[in-house]
Design a protein around this motif. Sequence first.
Motif, short mmCIF file in Angstrom:
data_model
loop_
_atom_site.label_atom_id
_atom_site.label_comp_id
_atom_site.label_asym_id
_atom_site.label_seq_id
_atom_site.Cartn_x
_atom_site.Cartn_y
_atom_site.Cartn_z
N LEU A 67 23.78 7.20 12.90
CA LEU A 67 22.73 7.21 13.63
C LEU A 67 21.50 7.72 12.86
N PRO A 68 20.06 7.33 13.14
CA PRO A 68 18.95 7.85 12.37
C PRO A 68 18.86 9.24 13.42
N ALA A 69 18.16 10.21 12.52
CA ALA A 69 17.75 11.42 12.97
C ALA A 69 16.97 11.25 14.36
N GLY A 70 17.58 11.90 15.41
CA GLY A 70 16.75 11.94 16.60
C GLY A 70 17.63 11.13 17.87
N THR A 71 18.25 10.30 17.09
CA THR A 71 19.17 9.39 17.99
C THR A 71 20.51 9.74 18.23
N PRO A 72 20.80 10.22 19.53
CA PRO A 72 21.96 10.98 19.83
C PRO A 72 23.23 9.90 20.00
N ALA A 73 24.29 10.54 19.47
CA ALA A 73 25.63 9.48 19.66
C ALA A 73 26.11 10.04 20.98
N THR A 74 26.39 9.15 22.05
CA THR A 74 27.15 9.49 23.25
C THR A 74 28.63 9.46 23.43
N VAL A 75 29.23 10.09 24.02
CA VAL A 75 30.62 9.92 24.43
C VAL A 75 31.10 8.51 24.87
N LEU A 76 30.04 8.24 25.69
CA LEU A 76 30.35 6.66 26.35
C LEU A 76 30.26 5.68 25.29
N GLY A 77 29.48 5.77 24.33
CA GLY A 77 29.29 4.80 23.32
C GLY A 77 30.44 4.86 22.51
N ALA A 78 30.85 6.19 22.07
CA ALA A 78 32.22 6.29 21.12
C ALA A 78 33.48 5.61 22.04
N PHE A 79 33.45 5.99 23.33
CA PHE A 79 34.54 5.46 24.13
C PHE A 79 34.67 3.79 24.14
N LEU A 80 33.42 3.14 24.21
CA LEU A 80 33.31 1.96 24.28
C LEU A 80 33.84 1.09 23.08
#
Length: 345
Positions: free
Chosen positions: A254-267
């Motif tokens: 992801l570009p700098a400043g865009t957080p990776a979420t656990v929910l997104g990773a789970f999906l």
Amino acid sequence: MPPSATRPSASRRLGGVVAALGGVLLFGYTLRQTGLDTIASGFARVGWAFVGIVALGGLRFAVRAWAWVLCTDPPHRLRLRDTFPALVGGDALGNLTPLGLVVSEPTKAAYVRDRVSLMNALSGIAVENLFYILTVAAMIGGGTLALLFEFVVPPALRVMSLIALVGMAAFLLVTLALASGRWRPLSWALDVMARHHLGPAALLARTAKLRTLEEQVYTFARRHPSRPVPVLLLEASYHVLGVAETWLTIAMLLPAGTPATVLGAFLLESINRFVNVAFKFVPMRLGVDEAGSGLLTQVLYGSSALGVTLAVVRKARMLVWTGVGVLFLGLRGLNPVDAYEADEA
């Protein structure tokens, strides 16, 4: 089922070749649409984090190998140092060929024949797979529900998600019925074939062994009531590590400043599990994984290229462990033919 009874037919081999070619074509098309420069840039952003991605992949093999140890019927005993290389080696052959489970599971059993009999090895593998399937169905079902409730998805993806949800619910019910030990589909099928003189003679000649194998698998939980909970926890750990691997990859892409979420990773991990189950016959899930992940990251992050790059990084991790698996098999002196020719020790 004894490996010799699972020798692939000519039609199955042809189907596997067609699936492999289709996967390669879809893979090439997806890469072309995304752009090789975009994917190369993503790999550059992953950098040394790829070592962590590979390590997490190894831990996932380890927890399933430990689960297999616990699924081995006493007094027979396997150790983690037996099951880990067997699991990695079997997975390697399953990834490299269109035969999938037909070659990977017998290879695992053949690998540990110096420790336990082939029947006991196959029984332990089948029991572990049964627990694994339960957690996979729960993982896919949970991911599908989260996607439908938390995001606005395109109509096509919504329809696919609902189909997957219904399929996983039915799959979960069937698996629970099998795990209860009260339903014996293999014995029923063998009775029907024997009554009507159907099925290959080689299969019918092994009826007694197959019934014994089914008995060992489906009554395992009743005979060893202390084992299911730790095995299920290990299988759940496998999925947790998968989410962690996906989160780490996405965080680097992801570009700098865009957080990776656990929910997104789970999906993303849940759709990866679905692809692995539904398209096991496609070597390394070529093309299918890229298409599915790209469709989902378009919904989650507004970028299909992100999902394609994620899938390609996953392929690179798979290739590393496939190479390790091939090395294990070479050191053990095994090849795909051994998986078919092995018989009761």
